[in-house]
Design an enzyme around this catalytic site. Structure first.
Site, PDB file in Angstrom:
ATOM      1  N   ASN A 167       0.870  -1.180   0.000  1.00 50.10           N
ATOM      2  CA  ASN A 167       0.000   0.000   0.000  1.00 50.10           C
ATOM      3  C   ASN A 167       0.906   1.229   0.000  1.00 50.10           C
ATOM      4  O   ASN A 167       1.501   1.566   1.023  1.00 50.10           O
ATOM      5  CB  ASN A 167      -0.903  -0.011   1.244  1.00 50.10           C
ATOM      6  CG  ASN A 167      -1.695   1.283   1.392  1.00 50.10           C
ATOM      7  OD1 ASN A 167      -1.830   2.055   0.451  1.00 50.10           O
ATOM      8  ND2 ASN A 167      -2.221   1.517   2.585  1.00 50.10           N
ATOM      9  N   TRP A 168       1.014   1.871  -1.164  1.00 48.18           N
ATOM     10  CA  TRP A 168       1.906   3.019  -1.275  1.00 48.18           C
ATOM     11  C   TRP A 168       1.384   4.247  -0.538  1.00 48.18           C
ATOM     12  O   TRP A 168       2.108   5.227  -0.384  1.00 48.18           O
ATOM     13  CB  TRP A 168       2.098   3.387  -2.747  1.00 48.18           C
ATOM     14  CG  TRP A 168       2.979   2.432  -3.500  1.00 48.18           C
ATOM     15  CD1 TRP A 168       3.566   1.291  -3.022  1.00 48.18           C
ATOM     16  CD2 TRP A 168       3.370   2.544  -4.874  1.00 48.18           C
ATOM     17  NE1 TRP A 168       4.293   0.684  -4.016  1.00 48.18           N
ATOM     18  CE2 TRP A 168       4.190   1.424  -5.168  1.00 48.18           C
ATOM     19  CE3 TRP A 168       3.099   3.458  -5.879  1.00 48.18           C
ATOM     20  CZ2 TRP A 168       4.743   1.219  -6.434  1.00 48.18           C
ATOM     21  CZ3 TRP A 168       3.648   3.251  -7.137  1.00 48.18           C
ATOM     22  CH2 TRP A 168       4.467   2.152  -7.405  1.00 48.18           C
ATOM     23  N   LYS A 169       0.131   4.225  -0.131  1.00 41.92           N
ATOM     24  CA  LYS A 169      -0.512   5.397   0.484  1.00 41.92           C
ATOM     25  C   LYS A 169      -0.349   6.599  -0.457  1.00 41.92           C
ATOM     26  O   LYS A 169      -0.383   6.436  -1.677  1.00 41.92           O
ATOM     27  CB  LYS A 169       0.037   5.632   1.884  1.00 41.92           C
ATOM     28  CG  LYS A 169      -0.147   4.412   2.784  1.00 41.92           C
ATOM     29  CD  LYS A 169       0.056   4.701   4.223  1.00 41.92           C
ATOM     30  CE  LYS A 169      -0.214   3.450   5.049  1.00 41.92           C
ATOM     31  NZ  LYS A 169      -0.128   3.704   6.494  1.00 41.92           N
TER      32      LYS A 169
ATOM     33  N   GLU B 141      -5.370  -4.604  10.867  1.00 43.55           N
ATOM     34  CA  GLU B 141      -4.387  -3.542  11.056  1.00 43.55           C
ATOM     35  C   GLU B 141      -4.687  -2.792  12.347  1.00 43.55           C
ATOM     36  O   GLU B 141      -5.539  -1.892  12.367  1.00 43.55           O
ATOM     37  CB  GLU B 141      -4.421  -2.558   9.881  1.00 43.55           C
ATOM     38  CG  GLU B 141      -3.923  -3.117   8.576  1.00 43.55           C
ATOM     39  CD  GLU B 141      -3.572  -2.008   7.594  1.00 43.55           C
ATOM     40  OE1 GLU B 141      -2.449  -2.019   7.088  1.00 43.55           O
ATOM     41  OE2 GLU B 141      -4.396  -1.129   7.365  1.00 43.55           O
TER      42      GLU B 141
ATOM     43  N   GLU C 260      -7.114   4.851   7.906  1.00 42.50           N
ATOM     44  CA  GLU C 260      -6.976   6.262   7.559  1.00 42.50           C
ATOM     45  C   GLU C 260      -8.229   6.781   6.874  1.00 42.50           C
ATOM     46  O   GLU C 260      -8.584   7.959   7.036  1.00 42.50           O
ATOM     47  CB  GLU C 260      -5.726   6.440   6.688  1.00 42.50           C
ATOM     48  CG  GLU C 260      -4.450   6.217   7.475  1.00 42.50           C
ATOM     49  CD  GLU C 260      -3.260   5.798   6.624  1.00 42.50           C
ATOM     50  OE1 GLU C 260      -2.210   5.512   7.218  1.00 42.50           O
ATOM     51  OE2 GLU C 260      -3.389   5.751   5.381  1.00 42.50           O
TER      52      GLU C 260
ATOM     53  N   GLY D 213       2.865  -1.136   4.280  1.00 37.35           N
ATOM     54  CA  GLY D 213       2.912   0.285   3.966  1.00 37.35           C
ATOM     55  C   GLY D 213       4.282   0.715   3.469  1.00 37.35           C
ATOM     56  O   GLY D 213       4.664   0.482   2.330  1.00 37.35           O
ATOM     57  N   GLY D 214       5.060   1.340   4.351  1.00 34.17           N
ATOM     58  CA  GLY D 214       6.342   1.922   3.962  1.00 34.17           C
ATOM     59  C   GLY D 214       7.300   0.961   3.296  1.00 34.17           C
ATOM     60  O   GLY D 214       8.036   1.333   2.375  1.00 34.17           O
TER      61      GLY D 214
ATOM     62  N   HIS E 236      -9.638   1.091   5.123  1.00 31.20           N
ATOM     63  CA  HIS E 236      -8.364   1.346   5.802  1.00 31.20           C
ATOM     64  C   HIS E 236      -8.588   2.326   6.945  1.00 31.20           C
ATOM     65  O   HIS E 236      -9.439   3.223   6.854  1.00 31.20           O
ATOM     66  CB  HIS E 236      -7.338   1.900   4.813  1.00 31.20           C
ATOM     67  CG  HIS E 236      -5.943   1.921   5.350  1.00 31.20           C
ATOM     68  ND1 HIS E 236      -5.493   2.905   6.211  1.00 31.20           N
ATOM     69  CD2 HIS E 236      -4.890   1.068   5.175  1.00 31.20           C
ATOM     70  CE1 HIS E 236      -4.232   2.659   6.528  1.00 31.20           C
ATOM     71  NE2 HIS E 236      -3.843   1.555   5.913  1.00 31.20           N
TER      72      HIS E 236
ATOM     73  N   SER F  39       3.159  -1.555  10.734  1.00 32.45           N
ATOM     74  CA  SER F  39       4.605  -1.584  10.977  1.00 32.45           C
ATOM     75  C   SER F  39       5.205  -2.953  10.691  1.00 32.45           C
ATOM     76  O   SER F  39       6.103  -3.424  11.392  1.00 32.45           O
ATOM     77  CB  SER F  39       4.924  -1.143  12.414  1.00 32.45           C
ATOM     78  OG  SER F  39       4.558   0.202  12.625  1.00 32.45           O
TER      79      SER F  39
ATOM     80  N   GLY G 234       2.488   2.696  11.139  1.00 32.97           N
ATOM     81  CA  GLY G 234       3.459   3.771  10.995  1.00 32.97           C
ATOM     82  C   GLY G 234       4.093   4.243  12.290  1.00 32.97           C
ATOM     83  O   GLY G 234       4.797   5.247  12.294  1.00 32.97           O
TER      84      GLY G 234
END
Length: 252
Positions: free
Chosen positions: A9-11, A169, A100, A235-236, A98, A214, A175
């Site tokens: 997930n590149w966000k 999640e 967010e 994510g990251g 998600h 994370s 994050g």
């Protein structure tokens, strides 16, 4: 046997140049391609990059996906993107619910369920996210929250749940570098699978339940070794070819 699955997930990250470099690094890595055998992989990217990424991945085994979708098929919904539109870009996955989106856009359980249904109607696999906030976690409400979120989907989708992916999640881990222990994550995944089994025992044995929050190469192996954790929503680490490769290796 449930498929092992790693979804990036590149966000809200990326650029035309950076995207091309990342994907070229992935596709040029013999180690990466070898480790894809038996592992489903995908990259969920921002809308403006769907055309580019779908073309770059077209001849690979890595799926292209989106990060959200409208629950409406078309109409006066400025800024929304329908599942039918995502079909034009060969999207195989869409992330719905998600944390967010739930937090910053006030998306409720019912809307998340409708978005999942819209995906299925377009033959796209929804990745349905559930998870508790830090306050809910501290109050011991984790299972109450994730069961409620999943139940809304079960109530609407009925017999279609086998065509979905679930992602747990914990919001407090996304994050932040905080990660539940493998045993704690497994407890939640097991409860989600038991909830699925009460609804559809056959589907419960097939639905992949991913962990996200994370998830990194240095903690992935222990988490992915748990019996009810079938992969990760990343994510990251999905923005770095070496890290994404390491996560795929951790599935082995």
């Amino acid at each position: 046997m449930r498929p092992l699955t790693i979804i990036g997930n590149w966000k809200m990250n990326g650029s035309l140049a950076a995207n091309q470099q990342l994907i070229e690094e992935l596709l040029s890595s013999k180690d990466f391609l070898a480790n894809l055998q038996g592992v489903r992989t995908g990259l969920c990217v921002p809308y403006p990059y769907l055309s580019q990424v779908s073309q770059l991945l077209a001849k690979s085994s890595i799926a292209c996906g989106a990060q959200d979708v409208s629950d409406h098929p078309n109409g006066a919904y400025t800024g929304d993107v329908s599942a039918k539109m995502l079909q034009d870009f060969a999207c195989q996955y869409v992330i719905v619910g998600h944390s967010e989106r739930r937090q910053f856009h006030q998306e409720g359980d019912g809307l998340v369920a409708r978005k999942a249904k819209a995906c299925l109607q377009a033959n796209i696999t929804p990745i349905i996210c559930v998870g508790e906030t830090e306050a809910e976690h501290d109050d011991g409400k984790t299972l109450t929250v994730v069961r409620r979120q999943l139940q809304a989907v079960l109530d609407l989708l009925q017999g279609q749940i086998a065509s979905c992916v679930i992602a747990y999640e914990p919001v407090w881990a996304i994050g932040t570098g905080k990660v539940p222990t493998p045993a704690q994550a497994q407890d939640v995944h097991r409860e989600l699978r038991l909830q699925l089994a009460k609804f559809d025992d056959e589907a419960a044995s097939k639905v992949a339940i991913l962990y996200g929050g994370s998830l990194k190469p240095d903690n992935a192996k222990d988490l992915l070794a748990m019996p009810d954790i079938d992969g990760g929503l990343v994510g990251g680490a999905s923005l770095n070819a070496k890290d994404f490769l390491a996560l795929c290796q951790a599935c082995k």
